[in-house]
Every structure is written in structure tokens, then in C-alpha cells.
Design an enzyme around this catalytic site. Sequence first.
Site, short mmCIF file in Angstrom:
data_model
loop_
_atom_site.label_atom_id
_atom_site.label_comp_id
_atom_site.label_asym_id
_atom_site.label_seq_id
_atom_site.Cartn_x
_atom_site.Cartn_y
_atom_site.Cartn_z
N ASP A 298 34.04 48.07 56.78
CA ASP A 298 34.09 46.69 56.33
C ASP A 298 32.72 46.05 56.53
O ASP A 298 32.16 46.12 57.63
CB ASP A 298 35.16 45.91 57.12
CG ASP A 298 35.45 44.56 56.50
OD1 ASP A 298 35.37 44.43 55.27
OD2 ASP A 298 35.78 43.63 57.26
N HIS B 35 30.06 32.89 53.65
CA HIS B 35 31.03 33.18 54.70
C HIS B 35 30.33 33.35 56.04
O HIS B 35 30.75 32.78 57.06
CB HIS B 35 31.82 34.44 54.37
CG HIS B 35 32.71 34.90 55.48
ND1 HIS B 35 33.81 34.19 55.91
CD2 HIS B 35 32.65 36.01 56.28
CE1 HIS B 35 34.40 34.83 56.90
NE2 HIS B 35 33.72 35.93 57.15
N GLU C 187 41.76 37.70 54.51
CA GLU C 187 40.36 37.71 54.07
C GLU C 187 40.29 38.24 52.64
O GLU C 187 40.80 39.32 52.34
CB GLU C 187 39.49 38.57 54.99
CG GLU C 187 39.33 37.97 56.38
CD GLU C 187 38.30 38.69 57.22
OE1 GLU C 187 37.83 39.78 56.81
OE2 GLU C 187 37.95 38.18 58.31
N GLU D 132 38.56 39.99 49.82
CA GLU D 132 37.48 40.97 49.74
C GLU D 132 37.59 41.83 48.49
O GLU D 132 38.65 41.92 47.86
CB GLU D 132 37.47 41.87 50.99
CG GLU D 132 37.38 41.09 52.30
CD GLU D 132 37.03 41.98 53.49
OE1 GLU D 132 36.49 43.09 53.27
OE2 GLU D 132 37.29 41.56 54.63
N ASP E 264 41.74 42.00 54.16
CA ASP E 264 41.51 42.56 55.48
C ASP E 264 42.02 41.54 56.51
O ASP E 264 41.28 40.70 57.01
CB ASP E 264 40.03 42.85 55.69
CG ASP E 264 39.78 43.74 56.89
OD1 ASP E 264 40.67 44.53 57.23
OD2 ASP E 264 38.69 43.66 57.49
N ARG F 175 42.50 36.01 64.48
CA ARG F 175 41.28 35.35 64.95
C ARG F 175 41.25 35.16 66.46
O ARG F 175 40.17 35.27 67.07
CB ARG F 175 41.14 33.99 64.27
CG ARG F 175 41.07 34.04 62.75
CD ARG F 175 39.82 34.73 62.26
NE ARG F 175 39.75 34.72 60.79
CZ ARG F 175 38.81 35.34 60.09
NH1 ARG F 175 37.88 36.04 60.71
NH2 ARG F 175 38.82 35.29 58.77
N GLN G 178 40.57 38.54 68.07
CA GLN G 178 39.20 38.94 67.76
C GLN G 178 38.18 38.15 68.58
O GLN G 178 37.20 38.70 69.08
CB GLN G 178 38.93 38.76 66.27
CG GLN G 178 37.55 39.22 65.83
CD GLN G 178 37.35 39.08 64.32
OE1 GLN G 178 38.30 38.83 63.58
NE2 GLN G 178 36.13 39.24 63.88
N LYS H 120 41.54 43.38 64.05
CA LYS H 120 41.39 43.78 62.66
C LYS H 120 42.15 45.05 62.32
O LYS H 120 42.50 45.27 61.16
CB LYS H 120 39.89 44.01 62.36
CG LYS H 120 39.00 42.81 62.59
CD LYS H 120 39.25 41.71 61.59
CE LYS H 120 38.82 42.10 60.21
NZ LYS H 120 38.98 40.99 59.24
N THR I 125 45.17 46.51 56.79
CA THR I 125 44.29 46.15 55.69
C THR I 125 45.03 46.51 54.41
O THR I 125 45.44 47.65 54.24
CB THR I 125 42.95 46.92 55.75
OG1 THR I 125 42.27 46.60 56.97
CG2 THR I 125 42.07 46.57 54.57
N GLU J 231 38.11 29.36 57.33
CA GLU J 231 37.20 28.44 56.66
C GLU J 231 37.93 27.34 55.91
O GLU J 231 37.51 26.17 55.94
CB GLU J 231 36.32 29.23 55.68
CG GLU J 231 35.44 30.27 56.35
CD GLU J 231 34.92 31.28 55.33
OE1 GLU J 231 33.83 31.04 54.79
OE2 GLU J 231 35.61 32.28 55.09
#
Length: 428
Positions: free
Chosen positions: A128, A135, A201, A203, A235, A239, A242, A255, A259, A375
Site C-alpha cells: 500500500d 491526503h 479508504e 484507493e 483499504d 484509526r 493505528q 490495517k 482490504t 478527512e
Amino acid sequence: MTPFLDLPADSGFGLHNLPYGVFSTRAEPPRCGVRIGDHVVDLAVLESHGVVGVAGAGRQPVFNAGSLNRFMALGPDTWHAVRSHLQELLSVEGSPALRESETLRQRAIVPLADVTMHLPAEIGDYTDFYSSRQHATNVGSMFRDPDNALLPNWLHLPVGYHGRASSVVVSGTDVTRPSGQQKPDDDAPPVFGPSKLLDMELELGFFVGPGNALGEPIPMAQAGRHIFGFVLVNDWSARDIQKWEYVPLGPFLGKSFATSISPWVVPAAALAPFRVEGEAQDETAGNPEPLPYLRQAEPRALDLDLAVALETEAMREAGTPPEVVARSNATNLYWSPEQQLVHHTVNGCNARPGDLMASGTISGEAPGSYGSFLELSWRGTRPLDLPGGETRTFLRDGDRVVISGEAVRDGRRVSLGEVSGTIRPTAS
């Protein structure tokens, strides 16, 4: 080219696309196919009838397999030959071998509604990246210094980390809320429990084709020949887990729990007409020029429209369609797929057929184009309003996330389909 099958005029799965995937039916095990409209063409059947074949492949079937790895390994010359032949077979103007054989059509053309999709490849490794400048700027502004949001290396190399291939799942697979250590209070010891800040996420991913031998980097001039095709990627990210674990080595349990990827791999050739110039990587844009091995002469960016939609349990019960919460574009990636692959192998690391590489979260400059709830809610301080009076900062159990993408230009539409997943409660 005009398909002989009845397709909507605006179909994103026409002859200009022809994405590859792995599917099964009630009667037959997983094998390789190509999507056209709302149909799947069984490549294993065409292969067994000698209608589609791979020169020099010997007796081992390429498409009568539960993954695309054998086909991916054969390289761009073979990919081009097979793709061109499929376009001939599926067009009004081309070969009659499939079009005029009712028996073969009945065996080889399956309604999309009758199939189950599987992972398109046996994924040996998953990487990744962190290739969207906006971002990286948003995250750096939240957690470090808004005036120095990007770390010193970011404009010089595609930052990335090695993910977990075993937990890559195909679209539609439920995602269990992960548990782990969190430290919500800086002045108290860590606690253990289900993640409270579960995120998605947005991606874009690509699959590696032939790959390279150990110790032999892939040069930029050859990078495009090693990219088989593209998929959408979600993905998922815990949070809170992490944040506590990532110092000093980076993402781990926050993570690796899941995925999700879309089931149809859109060939790189299908997206070639949608290449555009990305942000200039030189002094004209105020950016440092990459080191020679990362310099890319041809257009680096892909003009792909991307969207994230959310469906809550309450919306599902009320019959309310998923609410689009973000719209972005793959042009928001600063580092290209080719640059990601070249950097990944420059130290001699060997990439192999079926390896998956993802872009990292794709965010634009406007708040409505951010590719994560971190975000979109700005670290939970700006809740999103949803139909029925609901709000969200991060994902709750029962929430379903749907990521979609397509490229449109000059009357040509190429769809990447969608990748979806529903959050389920933590396993007891």
C-alpha cells in the site's frame, strides 16, 4: 466495434473495456472470464474449444484455473493478442466462431446474475502506497504541523508499506470490526476493545504481470509492461488502533484485518486512452524533480472519476439508496503506478505475477473529495449529515460502503465497477 450482444449504449463494460475476473456458477468451479455488459464470457470454455488460446502455453490451461496468475505472467504481447481476439469474437464485424455458434454461445456466455465472483488472483504480496498529496497533507496537518504537513521524503519518493495479502477480500465480503489496543487518553494506560474509529479508504490498485527476478530492478522504460490491470480498493483502517501502534514502524493491526477489492480487473490497455498529465514534478510547479530512476516521460495520471457512497442500516430499512459522501479523481495521485512499481523494485525486490499494489487514499482539494472519513469528518470534529437525520464521523456496525469508478472521454466509457463491504460487529 459493435458488440453482437445487446448492450446499453452507455455501458461501461463494452468492447473497449473487457475486464477479466474469476467466477463460478452452481454447476462449475471457479475459472477465468471476461465481462461484457451484464454477461460473463467463460474463457475456460472458449479455451477448451480452441476458440481462444495462448500461443506456446503448452498443455497447461491458462483460463481453466481459479486465478488469473498464469495469464498475468505471460506479459503484454500475449495480453494484447488475447484482448484483440476477444474483441473480434464479440463484435458484429469480427470472427463468427462464437457469434454464429448457438451451442458455443449457450455454453460460454453466462448471465452476470448467475455467477459468484472470487478474488481475481492468488495474491502473494500486497503493498500500500501513500501517493495522494492532498491526503498526505491533510493527515500531516491533523497530526503534526499544518505548516510542514509533508515529511521531507514525500516529494522525493513514493512512500509505501508492505500490507497483508491473506486478508484481501473480494467485493461483497463482510468486514468484521477489529479489536486491538487503543490509547484514547494520553495520560492513562492503553485499553483493549473493538475499534471505535473504523474508517474506509478510497484507493486504486493494480496487479503485477510478469514481474522481475530478485536483484534485477524494473526500469521506468519497462514499467508499463509489468502492469496487468486495475481494480478499485477499499483499504479499511482502524484509526484508533493505528494511532497507538504505528510508531516507530508503521501500520500493523489497524490495517491488516481487511482490504476489499473490486472483482473485475480492467486491462491497462483499456485505460490507456484516459492518461493525462499529472501535477508537474519539477521546479515549474515548485516541486523537486525526482531522481533519474523515477522520471517518467509519458503522461503519469489516469482520469478516473471515483465516488464513495454510504448505506446505513436505517437507510436500508427505509429503502433509501446509498448516499454519495465523496467524489474524487485518480488525477489526485502525485505518484503514478509506474513510479510506484519502479521504486518498489529499485532495491532488487522481486515483484511476482498477481502481486497487488494500491495507491493509498485518493483525496482532492475540496472537502467533498476527501477519500476517508478521517478527512471527511476532519478527525471526528465535523459530522456528516445523512438522510433521515443520521450523522457519521466514522463507521458503525451495519454500515455498507460502496466505492465506484469510471473513465469517460470522447463517447467512450470504461467502468471499474464497484467494491463494497458491510461492517459486522466484533467477533465474540
